[in-house]
Write a protein that holds these residues in place. Structure first.
Motif, PDB file in Angstrom:
ATOM      1  N   PRO A 103       0.817  -1.213   0.000  1.00 24.43           N
ATOM      2  CA  PRO A 103       0.000   0.000   0.000  1.00 24.43           C
ATOM      3  C   PRO A 103       0.857   1.273   0.000  1.00 24.43           C
ATOM      4  O   PRO A 103       1.980   1.274   0.516  1.00 24.43           O
ATOM      5  CB  PRO A 103      -0.794  -0.110   1.308  1.00 24.43           C
ATOM      6  CG  PRO A 103      -0.783  -1.564   1.639  1.00 24.43           C
ATOM      7  CD  PRO A 103       0.537  -2.076   1.145  1.00 24.43           C
ATOM      8  N   ALA A 104       0.312   2.332  -0.545  1.00 23.20           N
ATOM      9  CA  ALA A 104       1.006   3.622  -0.570  1.00 23.20           C
ATOM     10  C   ALA A 104       1.372   4.034   0.851  1.00 23.20           C
ATOM     11  O   ALA A 104       0.585   3.856   1.786  1.00 23.20           O
ATOM     12  CB  ALA A 104       0.114   4.682  -1.208  1.00 23.20           C
ATOM     13  N   GLY A 105       2.572   4.535   1.011  1.00 24.49           N
ATOM     14  CA  GLY A 105       3.025   4.991   2.317  1.00 24.49           C
ATOM     15  C   GLY A 105       3.690   3.938   3.173  1.00 24.49           C
ATOM     16  O   GLY A 105       4.258   4.244   4.208  1.00 24.49           O
ATOM     17  N   VAL A 106       3.622   2.677   2.737  1.00 16.11           N
ATOM     18  CA  VAL A 106       4.263   1.600   3.497  1.00 16.11           C
ATOM     19  C   VAL A 106       5.676   1.417   2.953  1.00 16.11           C
ATOM     20  O   VAL A 106       5.863   1.116   1.780  1.00 16.11           O
ATOM     21  CB  VAL A 106       3.462   0.275   3.400  1.00 16.11           C
ATOM     22  CG1 VAL A 106       4.234  -0.872   4.027  1.00 16.11           C
ATOM     23  CG2 VAL A 106       2.107   0.440   4.062  1.00 16.11           C
ATOM     24  N   GLY A 107       6.663   1.583   3.823  1.00 14.38           N
ATOM     25  CA  GLY A 107       8.054   1.483   3.403  1.00 14.38           C
ATOM     26  C   GLY A 107       8.600   0.073   3.402  1.00 14.38           C
ATOM     27  O   GLY A 107       9.623  -0.207   2.780  1.00 14.38           O
ATOM     28  N   GLY A 108       7.946  -0.832   4.094  1.00 18.25           N
ATOM     29  CA  GLY A 108       8.396  -2.215   4.155  1.00 18.25           C
ATOM     30  C   GLY A 108       7.569  -2.994   5.150  1.00 18.25           C
ATOM     31  O   GLY A 108       6.666  -2.459   5.804  1.00 18.25           O
ATOM     32  N   TRP A 109       7.874  -4.268   5.256  1.00 20.53           N
ATOM     33  CA  TRP A 109       7.127  -5.185   6.110  1.00 20.53           C
ATOM     34  C   TRP A 109       8.039  -5.746   7.188  1.00 20.53           C
ATOM     35  O   TRP A 109       9.202  -6.023   6.941  1.00 20.53           O
ATOM     36  CB  TRP A 109       6.565  -6.329   5.265  1.00 20.53           C
ATOM     37  CG  TRP A 109       5.628  -5.854   4.213  1.00 20.53           C
ATOM     38  CD1 TRP A 109       5.929  -5.560   2.917  1.00 20.53           C
ATOM     39  CD2 TRP A 109       4.234  -5.582   4.358  1.00 20.53           C
ATOM     40  NE1 TRP A 109       4.811  -5.125   2.252  1.00 20.53           N
ATOM     41  CE2 TRP A 109       3.756  -5.137   3.113  1.00 20.53           C
ATOM     42  CE3 TRP A 109       3.345  -5.679   5.425  1.00 20.53           C
ATOM     43  CZ2 TRP A 109       2.436  -4.782   2.895  1.00 20.53           C
ATOM     44  CZ3 TRP A 109       2.022  -5.334   5.212  1.00 20.53           C
ATOM     45  CH2 TRP A 109       1.573  -4.892   3.964  1.00 20.53           C
ATOM     46  N   SER A 110       7.479  -5.964   8.369  1.00 22.27           N
ATOM     47  CA  SER A 110       8.260  -6.601   9.431  1.00 22.27           C
ATOM     48  C   SER A 110       7.877  -8.063   9.575  1.00 22.27           C
ATOM     49  O   SER A 110       8.728  -8.897   9.864  1.00 22.27           O
ATOM     50  CB  SER A 110       8.086  -5.865  10.760  1.00 22.27           C
ATOM     51  OG  SER A 110       6.736  -5.845  11.153  1.00 22.27           O
ATOM     52  N   THR A 111       6.598  -8.387   9.361  1.00 23.20           N
ATOM     53  CA  THR A 111       6.157  -9.777   9.488  1.00 23.20           C
ATOM     54  C   THR A 111       4.868 -10.005   8.705  1.00 23.20           C
ATOM     55  O   THR A 111       4.117  -9.065   8.441  1.00 23.20           O
ATOM     56  CB  THR A 111       5.956 -10.155  10.974  1.00 23.20           C
ATOM     57  OG1 THR A 111       5.749 -11.558  11.074  1.00 23.20           O
ATOM     58  CG2 THR A 111       4.797  -9.420  11.601  1.00 23.20           C
ATOM     59  N   LEU A 112       4.631 -11.254   8.338  1.00 19.31           N
ATOM     60  CA  LEU A 112       3.397 -11.677   7.673  1.00 19.31           C
ATOM     61  C   LEU A 112       2.868 -12.906   8.397  1.00 19.31           C
ATOM     62  O   LEU A 112       3.646 -13.681   8.971  1.00 19.31           O
ATOM     63  CB  LEU A 112       3.660 -12.046   6.214  1.00 19.31           C
ATOM     64  CG  LEU A 112       4.233 -10.976   5.300  1.00 19.31           C
ATOM     65  CD1 LEU A 112       4.599 -11.585   3.939  1.00 19.31           C
ATOM     66  CD2 LEU A 112       3.254  -9.835   5.117  1.00 19.31           C
ATOM     67  N   THR A 113       1.563 -13.111   8.334  1.00 19.52           N
ATOM     68  CA  THR A 113       0.945 -14.323   8.875  1.00 19.52           C
ATOM     69  C   THR A 113      -0.054 -14.849   7.854  1.00 19.52           C
ATOM     70  O   THR A 113      -0.973 -14.122   7.460  1.00 19.52           O
ATOM     71  CB  THR A 113       0.219 -14.048  10.209  1.00 19.52           C
ATOM     72  OG1 THR A 113       1.160 -13.547  11.142  1.00 19.52           O
ATOM     73  CG2 THR A 113      -0.412 -15.309  10.757  1.00 19.52           C
ATOM     74  N   ALA A 114       0.144 -16.080   7.406  1.00 11.64           N
ATOM     75  CA  ALA A 114      -0.743 -16.701   6.419  1.00 11.64           C
ATOM     76  C   ALA A 114      -1.746 -17.603   7.131  1.00 11.64           C
ATOM     77  O   ALA A 114      -1.389 -18.298   8.086  1.00 11.64           O
ATOM     78  CB  ALA A 114       0.074 -17.521   5.426  1.00 11.64           C
ATOM     79  N   ALA A 115      -2.987 -17.579   6.671  1.00 12.31           N
ATOM     80  CA  ALA A 115      -4.031 -18.449   7.203  1.00 12.31           C
ATOM     81  C   ALA A 115      -4.581 -19.284   6.048  1.00 12.31           C
ATOM     82  O   ALA A 115      -3.889 -19.481   5.054  1.00 12.31           O
ATOM     83  CB  ALA A 115      -5.117 -17.607   7.869  1.00 12.31           C
ATOM     84  N   ALA A 116      -5.815 -19.744   6.152  1.00 13.38           N
ATOM     85  CA  ALA A 116      -6.374 -20.608   5.114  1.00 13.38           C
ATOM     86  C   ALA A 116      -6.506 -19.874   3.780  1.00 13.38           C
ATOM     87  O   ALA A 116      -5.928 -20.291   2.780  1.00 13.38           O
ATOM     88  CB  ALA A 116      -7.725 -21.158   5.552  1.00 13.38           C
ATOM     89  N   ASN A 117      -7.261 -18.793   3.750  1.00 14.05           N
ATOM     90  CA  ASN A 117      -7.547 -18.103   2.498  1.00 14.05           C
ATOM     91  C   ASN A 117      -7.211 -16.617   2.551  1.00 14.05           C
ATOM     92  O   ASN A 117      -7.705 -15.837   1.736  1.00 14.05           O
ATOM     93  CB  ASN A 117      -9.024 -18.273   2.127  1.00 14.05           C
ATOM     94  CG  ASN A 117      -9.374 -19.727   1.919  1.00 14.05           C
ATOM     95  OD1 ASN A 117      -8.643 -20.459   1.275  1.00 14.05           O
ATOM     96  ND2 ASN A 117     -10.481 -20.152   2.488  1.00 14.05           N
TER      97      ASN A 117
END
Length: 132
Positions: A103-117
């Motif tokens: 998304p606009a304004g997001v410089g990077g990610w620290s973590t992600l979490t995946a679920a079923a869908n």
């Protein structure tokens, strides 16, 4: 670090390399191979151009996602519900990491979490986002 999905697992080595193994029915192994493959030992996840390593991984039902050491987010595997986050109207399974649309304004990610869908992520400035 190891994360377990449905019939497959992924992990990061001490050298920041990503590996997955198990059943790759929808491309969730991320090794660029054909869907439906079964890997009985860890196989390297395809490393996107410019990525030097992985800092985190998460396995969902039939997809996986990772954050590169420079904060970029990628997902691979089943995309029936947009859980890979690779753009509106894109619902094709991916056999290798596909960039998450940040998304606009997001410089990077620290973590992600995946679920079923679906998948959720926390940006480096602490904002939460979900897709799928």
């Amino acid at each position: 670090m190891v994360s377990v999905g449905t019939g497959f697992s992924c992990g990061i080595s001490a050298e920041s390399a990503a590996f997955c193994w198990g059943t790759g029915s929808s491309g969730e192994l991320g090794d660029g191979g054909e869907t439906g493959a079964r890997r009985v030992s860890p196989r390297p996840v395809v490393t996107p151009a410019g990525v030097e390593g992985w800092s985190t991984l998460t396995a969902g039902q039939f997809h996986a996602c990772g954050v590169s050491t420079d904060g970029a987010a990628f997902c691979w595997g089943e995309d029936d519900f947009g859980q890979l986050g690779n753009g509106p109207g894109v619902t094709e399974n991916q056999v290798s990491p596909s960039p998450v649309v940040t998304p606009a304004g997001v410089g990077g990610w620290s973590t992600l979490t995946a679920a079923a869908n679906h998948t959720c992520g926390v940006s480096t400035d602490g904002a939460a986002f979900c897709w799928g």
